[in-house]
Motif scaffolding. Structure first.
Motif, PDB file in Angstrom:
ATOM      1  N   ALA A   1       0.831  -1.208   0.000  1.00  0.00           N
ATOM      2  CA  ALA A   1       0.000   0.000   0.000  1.00  0.00           C
ATOM      3  C   ALA A   1       0.864   1.256   0.000  1.00  0.00           C
ATOM      4  O   ALA A   1       0.530   2.245  -0.664  1.00  0.00           O
ATOM      5  CB  ALA A   1      -0.939  -0.011   1.205  1.00  0.00           C
ATOM      6  N   ALA A   2       1.968   1.213   0.726  1.00  0.00           N
ATOM      7  CA  ALA A   2       2.855   2.385   0.778  1.00  0.00           C
ATOM      8  C   ALA A   2       3.365   2.739  -0.619  1.00  0.00           C
ATOM      9  O   ALA A   2       3.454   3.915  -0.982  1.00  0.00           O
ATOM     10  CB  ALA A   2       4.023   2.127   1.729  1.00  0.00           C
ATOM     11  N   LYS A   3       3.675   1.716  -1.366  1.00  0.00           N
ATOM     12  CA  LYS A   3       4.180   1.960  -2.728  1.00  0.00           C
ATOM     13  C   LYS A   3       3.110   2.612  -3.597  1.00  0.00           C
ATOM     14  O   LYS A   3       3.396   3.514  -4.387  1.00  0.00           O
ATOM     15  CB  LYS A   3       4.612   0.645  -3.365  1.00  0.00           C
ATOM     16  CG  LYS A   3       5.920   0.090  -2.833  1.00  0.00           C
ATOM     17  CD  LYS A   3       6.280  -1.195  -3.552  1.00  0.00           C
ATOM     18  CE  LYS A   3       7.634  -1.706  -3.105  1.00  0.00           C
ATOM     19  NZ  LYS A   3       8.012  -2.931  -3.835  1.00  0.00           N
ATOM     20  N   ILE A   4       1.888   2.138  -3.466  1.00  0.00           N
ATOM     21  CA  ILE A   4       0.812   2.714  -4.280  1.00  0.00           C
ATOM     22  C   ILE A   4       0.624   4.183  -3.928  1.00  0.00           C
ATOM     23  O   ILE A   4       0.574   5.055  -4.801  1.00  0.00           O
ATOM     24  CB  ILE A   4      -0.504   1.943  -4.075  1.00  0.00           C
ATOM     25  CG1 ILE A   4      -0.361   0.507  -4.572  1.00  0.00           C
ATOM     26  CG2 ILE A   4      -1.652   2.648  -4.786  1.00  0.00           C
ATOM     27  CD1 ILE A   4      -1.573  -0.366  -4.265  1.00  0.00           C
ATOM     28  N   VAL A   5       0.534   4.469  -2.643  1.00  0.00           N
ATOM     29  CA  VAL A   5       0.331   5.848  -2.193  1.00  0.00           C
ATOM     30  C   VAL A   5       1.517   6.716  -2.598  1.00  0.00           C
ATOM     31  O   VAL A   5       1.359   7.887  -2.954  1.00  0.00           O
ATOM     32  CB  VAL A   5       0.098   5.886  -0.663  1.00  0.00           C
ATOM     33  CG1 VAL A   5       0.070   7.301  -0.131  1.00  0.00           C
ATOM     34  CG2 VAL A   5      -1.198   5.171  -0.309  1.00  0.00           C
ATOM     35  N   ASP A   6       2.681   6.137  -2.591  1.00  0.00           N
ATOM     36  CA  ASP A   6       3.888   6.878  -2.981  1.00  0.00           C
ATOM     37  C   ASP A   6       3.774   7.400  -4.409  1.00  0.00           C
ATOM     38  O   ASP A   6       4.273   8.467  -4.743  1.00  0.00           O
ATOM     39  CB  ASP A   6       5.112   5.964  -2.857  1.00  0.00           C
ATOM     40  CG  ASP A   6       6.417   6.708  -3.101  1.00  0.00           C
ATOM     41  OD1 ASP A   6       6.993   6.546  -4.203  1.00  0.00           O
ATOM     42  OD2 ASP A   6       6.833   7.460  -2.220  1.00  0.00           O
TER      43      ASP A   6
ATOM     44  N   ASP B   1       0.439  11.517  -6.771  1.00  0.00           N
ATOM     45  CA  ASP B   1       0.838  12.873  -6.398  1.00  0.00           C
ATOM     46  C   ASP B   1      -0.242  13.633  -5.625  1.00  0.00           C
ATOM     47  O   ASP B   1       0.054  14.638  -4.980  1.00  0.00           O
ATOM     48  CB  ASP B   1       1.230  13.676  -7.644  1.00  0.00           C
ATOM     49  CG  ASP B   1       2.582  13.244  -8.192  1.00  0.00           C
ATOM     50  OD1 ASP B   1       3.008  13.777  -9.221  1.00  0.00           O
ATOM     51  OD2 ASP B   1       3.218  12.361  -7.568  1.00  0.00           O
ATOM     52  N   ASP B   2      -1.472  13.170  -5.697  1.00  0.00           N
ATOM     53  CA  ASP B   2      -2.540  13.835  -4.939  1.00  0.00           C
ATOM     54  C   ASP B   2      -2.383  13.606  -3.441  1.00  0.00           C
ATOM     55  O   ASP B   2      -3.033  14.267  -2.640  1.00  0.00           O
ATOM     56  CB  ASP B   2      -3.916  13.316  -5.388  1.00  0.00           C
ATOM     57  CG  ASP B   2      -4.202  13.654  -6.835  1.00  0.00           C
ATOM     58  OD1 ASP B   2      -3.804  12.855  -7.703  1.00  0.00           O
ATOM     59  OD2 ASP B   2      -4.782  14.722  -7.086  1.00  0.00           O
ATOM     60  N   PHE B   3      -1.524  12.662  -3.084  1.00  0.00           N
ATOM     61  CA  PHE B   3      -1.243  12.432  -1.666  1.00  0.00           C
ATOM     62  C   PHE B   3       0.123  13.044  -1.336  1.00  0.00           C
ATOM     63  O   PHE B   3       1.117  12.739  -1.974  1.00  0.00           O
ATOM     64  CB  PHE B   3      -1.221  10.935  -1.347  1.00  0.00           C
ATOM     65  CG  PHE B   3      -2.530  10.243  -1.561  1.00  0.00           C
ATOM     66  CD1 PHE B   3      -2.577   9.009  -2.195  1.00  0.00           C
ATOM     67  CD2 PHE B   3      -3.718  10.796  -1.127  1.00  0.00           C
ATOM     68  CE1 PHE B   3      -3.784   8.345  -2.390  1.00  0.00           C
ATOM     69  CE2 PHE B   3      -4.932  10.156  -1.321  1.00  0.00           C
ATOM     70  CZ  PHE B   3      -4.969   8.927  -1.963  1.00  0.00           C
ATOM     71  N   ASP B   4       0.126  13.885  -0.321  1.00  0.00           N
ATOM     72  CA  ASP B   4       1.358  14.576   0.045  1.00  0.00           C
ATOM     73  C   ASP B   4       2.236  13.763   0.985  1.00  0.00           C
ATOM     74  O   ASP B   4       3.459  13.896   0.990  1.00  0.00           O
ATOM     75  CB  ASP B   4       1.018  15.895   0.763  1.00  0.00           C
ATOM     76  CG  ASP B   4       0.155  16.782  -0.088  1.00  0.00           C
ATOM     77  OD1 ASP B   4      -1.054  16.877   0.184  1.00  0.00           O
ATOM     78  OD2 ASP B   4       0.701  17.371  -1.043  1.00  0.00           O
ATOM     79  N   VAL B   5       1.581  12.979   1.805  1.00  0.00           N
ATOM     80  CA  VAL B   5       2.304  12.192   2.803  1.00  0.00           C
ATOM     81  C   VAL B   5       1.787  10.766   2.733  1.00  0.00           C
ATOM     82  O   VAL B   5       0.792  10.483   2.059  1.00  0.00           O
ATOM     83  CB  VAL B   5       2.119  12.782   4.222  1.00  0.00           C
ATOM     84  CG1 VAL B   5       2.680  14.189   4.303  1.00  0.00           C
ATOM     85  CG2 VAL B   5       0.681  12.774   4.662  1.00  0.00           C
ATOM     86  N   ASN B   6       2.478   9.893   3.422  1.00  0.00           N
ATOM     87  CA  ASN B   6       2.161   8.463   3.321  1.00  0.00           C
ATOM     88  C   ASN B   6       1.952   7.905   4.721  1.00  0.00           C
ATOM     89  O   ASN B   6       2.880   7.867   5.524  1.00  0.00           O
ATOM     90  CB  ASN B   6       3.318   7.741   2.619  1.00  0.00           C
ATOM     91  CG  ASN B   6       2.891   6.464   1.940  1.00  0.00           C
ATOM     92  OD1 ASN B   6       1.989   5.768   2.402  1.00  0.00           O
ATOM     93  ND2 ASN B   6       3.548   6.142   0.841  1.00  0.00           N
ATOM     94  N   VAL B   7       0.728   7.520   5.010  1.00  0.00           N
ATOM     95  CA  VAL B   7       0.408   6.972   6.330  1.00  0.00           C
ATOM     96  C   VAL B   7       0.007   5.509   6.144  1.00  0.00           C
ATOM     97  O   VAL B   7      -0.651   5.170   5.169  1.00  0.00           O
ATOM     98  CB  VAL B   7      -0.756   7.765   6.974  1.00  0.00           C
ATOM     99  CG1 VAL B   7      -1.101   7.195   8.340  1.00  0.00           C
ATOM    100  CG2 VAL B   7      -0.375   9.232   7.099  1.00  0.00           C
ATOM    101  N   TYR B   8       0.372   4.680   7.102  1.00  0.00           N
ATOM    102  CA  TYR B   8       0.186   3.247   6.877  1.00  0.00           C
ATOM    103  C   TYR B   8      -1.278   2.866   6.667  1.00  0.00           C
ATOM    104  O   TYR B   8      -2.164   3.344   7.356  1.00  0.00           O
ATOM    105  CB  TYR B   8       0.803   2.440   8.032  1.00  0.00           C
ATOM    106  CG  TYR B   8       0.026   2.438   9.329  1.00  0.00           C
ATOM    107  CD1 TYR B   8      -0.168   3.594  10.081  1.00  0.00           C
ATOM    108  CD2 TYR B   8      -0.497   1.245   9.837  1.00  0.00           C
ATOM    109  CE1 TYR B   8      -0.854   3.576  11.268  1.00  0.00           C
ATOM    110  CE2 TYR B   8      -1.199   1.216  11.030  1.00  0.00           C
ATOM    111  CZ  TYR B   8      -1.371   2.376  11.738  1.00  0.00           C
ATOM    112  OH  TYR B   8      -2.062   2.360  12.930  1.00  0.00           O
ATOM    113  N   ILE B   9      -1.466   1.997   5.703  1.00  0.00           N
ATOM    114  CA  ILE B   9      -2.805   1.469   5.435  1.00  0.00           C
ATOM    115  C   ILE B   9      -2.980   0.168   6.221  1.00  0.00           C
ATOM    116  O   ILE B   9      -3.989  -0.056   6.873  1.00  0.00           O
ATOM    117  CB  ILE B   9      -2.977   1.184   3.932  1.00  0.00           C
ATOM    118  CG1 ILE B   9      -2.814   2.472   3.114  1.00  0.00           C
ATOM    119  CG2 ILE B   9      -4.289   0.489   3.647  1.00  0.00           C
ATOM    120  CD1 ILE B   9      -3.981   3.416   3.172  1.00  0.00           C
TER     121      ILE B   9
END
Lengths: 499, 226
Positions: free
Chosen positions: A137-142, A145-153
């Motif tokens: 999930a972290a890789k997907i969120v990474d 670009d609409d996500f500025d930060v990455n919080v654990y899923i």
């Protein structure tokens, strides 16, 4: 220069729920709660830390009362208004420059299970999540670009079940899986020593402990348990955050109407009290380290006892608390947008309506919390769509200001009543970027949609989009760093394994 | 006398339905002074009332707080009536349950709801509270000769205590002595229930009640066959 965050319009344009006097009344009420009601802390060390700050502590009942207002005010003032939260890649640094200046987005869950859709059998099944899912999930969120930060899923639940230090394994996955700021370090049931390993791990990524202090890669998250109770796991994490100077994001959830006052104002006062206490305690023992309050003026459905009924209580309370922290204390805020529904479509509905209010009330860190215990990764594109909506709204807010340029009366006169030339007029062409496409919205005409099988946005299109998003790979860490990180985790797993 | 008795029984039931403690205690006094059999006052008065409340809650017609209040009124009235019933004549509970939140977890809303609903349904529930180590569940169950041990966890990182309890019961040769049920807000589902070695699980109190009743009934059948 970092590219994170969407600039917000000036604060007077944001949705203000209460006037200043009303905010001050809630603020005063919170201090009364701190004085007369207090906080329960299930940890003798943290009780001592509270006593050192000047509170009255009953070590038998573990209740801290008489939390002195003047001390709290003085300490909270030390929390910085501007601070840095670092991405592995400095382009993804979060440079906070005061409250309600920029808005940052991320999906968030902490699910212990993965909800897997069986396309053939047309049904769901669930399996326990591990740090591999955290990484996935972290890789997907990474890559979004609409996500500025990455919080654990996903939680490293499998590791936890094996008695391994789950937060250590989780943070390993997060730090390897993203170049963005890696979000939340949470409580563990393992042992407080787990956090010593997390510090070592993160220092490897940052380039040393000193560097980690300057460029914190995560913050620590505490949740009071209704109404104002800190269990010992929260206490361990707090003590570790002081030891290692990690920033904090405390959260309070007195859940009305079953575990908190039924009215949003009263619940907000309790939430505010809990946060004032934690932030003051942090600043007393670790001054100048960032603290971002997260008022969860929470509600439970009185018909079932479960969360997720997004009654006005929750929405009004959280928005009012944004305002309070911004205007009375000058601190940025974080918010979760919880939805405990099970189906994707209901979650999408809940998230969208809740996020709309967070956007316009100027929440600084918007965490689109969803999924509950079992997270369907199709929620990630859903969250991205909502983030895009919010980003577009705020970044193009200026278009409604009635400036001569925006009014464009001269162009209107030139184009005339029939309006045929608007489409290709330079004035509009120069501004087309203010009309972005959705992240993965269906823009087909009705007949086309019908012809394609009347596909569902959440269940079909978002799932399709997910397949594309899964291909993203973040910039990897240097091989030797990864080796050292994995060695730290291996050692931690061996030494800290419980039972 | 009979008409009067029926009237008193209705007052007891209504007092529970309306969660009116004063009315309940007045009806209790009336029952005692009217020489209504206290066991009948409980089973046909109070229990009838709480059953109606429970049914309404199960249909989503009344909110949780009303159910809790009704259960509290019922318990108070019942305890008063039981003072007039010799030990050997007291109505048997549907089952005896030891219930608690596992070690490390201080959530208690769910267990309080279960306690109220199960008590209202005729169970005797010993709620041992929060943050309870495995040992305390077993100790209490042995002490009160429980039928069911219920362990709740609301945090994902305290769930494993449910498995430890199942393992401890097995290790001590007590696994078959008790019905073991698990649940809580973070409960991951059937597979986890199996991993814990539990008989069943629930994340909804009414479903938990039905399952508990069925498990007890099955147990009684098995014992009767032996």
């Amino acid at each position: 220069m970092a590219k994170t965050g969407v600039p917000l319009p000036s604060r007077n344009r944001l949705w203000r729920v209460l006037d200043k006097e009303e905010l001050e009344i809630i603020d005063t009420a919170a201090y009364k709660v701190l004085k007369d009601v207090g906080v329960f802390i299930d940890d003798n060390e943290l009780l001592k830390m509270a006593e050192e700050m000047g509170c009255s502590v009953n070590y038998e009942t573990k209740i801290v009362t008489d939390i002195p207002e003047h001390v709290v005010r003085e300490q909270v003032r030390k929390a910085p208004r501007s601070f840095l939260l670092a991405g592995r890649d400095p382009e993804w640094d979060v440079e906070v420059e005061g409250p309600a200046r920029r808005q940052y987005w991320a999906p968030e869950s902490g699910a212990t299970d993965v909800l897997v859709w069986d396309e053939k059998g047309k049904k769901y099944y669930r399996r326990r999540a591990s740090s591999k899912d955290t990484l996935y999930a972290a890789k997907i969120v990474d890559g979004i670009d609409d996500f500025d930060v990455n919080v654990y899923i996903y939680d490293a639940a499998e590791e936890g079940h094996q008695g391994l230090p789950s937060e250590l394994n989780k943070m390993n996955a997060m730090l390897q899986g993203t170049t963005k700021w890696a979000g939340h370090l949470c409580t563990t049931v393992s042992t407080i020593e787990e956090y010593d390993y997390v510090e070592k791990l993160a220092a490897e990524v940052a380039g040393g402990e000193e560097e980690l202090r300057k460029r914190p890669l995560f913050w620590t998250v505490y949740n009071y348990i209704g109404t104002l109770q800190l269990n010992r796991f929260n206490s361990w994490l707090f003590r570790a955050s002081v030891k290692y100077h990690w920033p904090i994001m405390p959260a309070v959830t007195a859940a009305a109407p079953l575990m908190g006052p039924a009215m949003a104002a009263g619940n907000a006062a309790i939430s505010h009290a809990g946060l004032l206490f934690m932030i003051a305690l942090k600043q007393f023992h670790d001054p100048g380290v960032a603290a971002v309050p997260n008022n969860i003026v929470f509600s439970l459905d009185p018909m079932t006892g479960r969360g997720g009924a997004h009654v006005p209580h929750f929405m009004l309370g959280t928005c009012a608390m944004n305002q309070l922290w911004h205007e009375l204390y000058g601190l940025p805020t974080a918010q979760y947008g919880g939805t405990f529904a099970a189906s994707l479509d209901q979650q999408a509905f809940n998230l969208a309506r809740y996020m709309a209010l967070q956007i316009i009330s100027g929440t600084d860190f918007i965490f689109e919390q969803c999924g509950g215990e079992a997270f369907d990764p199709a929620l990630i594109p859903i969250c991205a769509e909502i983030a895009r909506m919010g980003r577009t709204l705020m970044s193009t807010f200026h278009q409604i200001y009635p400036t001569p340029e925006n009014l464009a009366l001269d162009v209107t006169k030139e184009v005339g009543a029939k309006g045929e030339k608007w489409m290709t007029h330079k004035y509009n062409l120069d501004r087309l970027k203010m009309f972005p496409s959705g992240f993965c919205l269906d823009t087909d005409a009705f007949d086309t949609w019908l012809g394609k099988g009347a596909r569902s946005w959440v269940y079909d299109l978002c799932r399709e989009k997910l397949k594309e998003l899964e291909k993203h790979e973040p910039k990897p860490l240097p091989k030797d760093v990864v080796e050292r990180m994995n060695a730290i985790v291996k050692e931690g797993n061996e030494k800290l394994r419980v039972r | 006398m009979s008409a009067n008795k029926e009237s008193i029984l209705k007052k007891l039931a209504d007092a529970v339905i309306n969660f009116d403690e004063a009315a309940a205690m007045a009806a209790v006094n009336e029952a005692i002074s009217g020489q209504v059999d206290p066991v009948e006052a409980i089973t046909r008065g109070l229990t009838a009332g709480i059953k109606e409340v429970g049914d309404k809650f199960g249909r989503g017609e009344i909110p949780l707080p009303f159910l809790m209040l009704a259960a509290q009124v019922m318990e108070k009235a019942m305890n008063e009536l039981l003072k007039y019933v010799p030990e050997d004549k007291r109505p048997e509970p549907l089952g005896v349950m030891v219930l608690g939140t596992v070690e490390g977890d201080i959530h208690n809303l769910g267990t309080n709801i279960v306690t109220a609903v199960f008590t209202a349904a005729g169970f005797k529930v010993y709620n041992i509270g929060v943050d309870q180590p495995v040992e305390n569940f077993i100790k209490k169950a042995e002490e009160v000769n429980a039928d069911i041990i219920g362990a709740s966890a609301l945090m994902s990182n305290t769930l494993q205590q449910q498995k430890f309890l199942g393992e401890a019961l097995k290790k001590r040769g007590l696994r078959d002595k008790y019905i073991y049920m698990v649940g809580g807000g973070a409960f991951p589902g059937e597979e986890w229930c199996r991993e814990c070695g539990a008989d069943d699980y629930a994340t909804d109190v009414m479903i938990a009640l039905e399952k508990a009743k069925n498990l007890i009934a099955e147990r009684k059948k098995r014992k009767a066959k032996k």
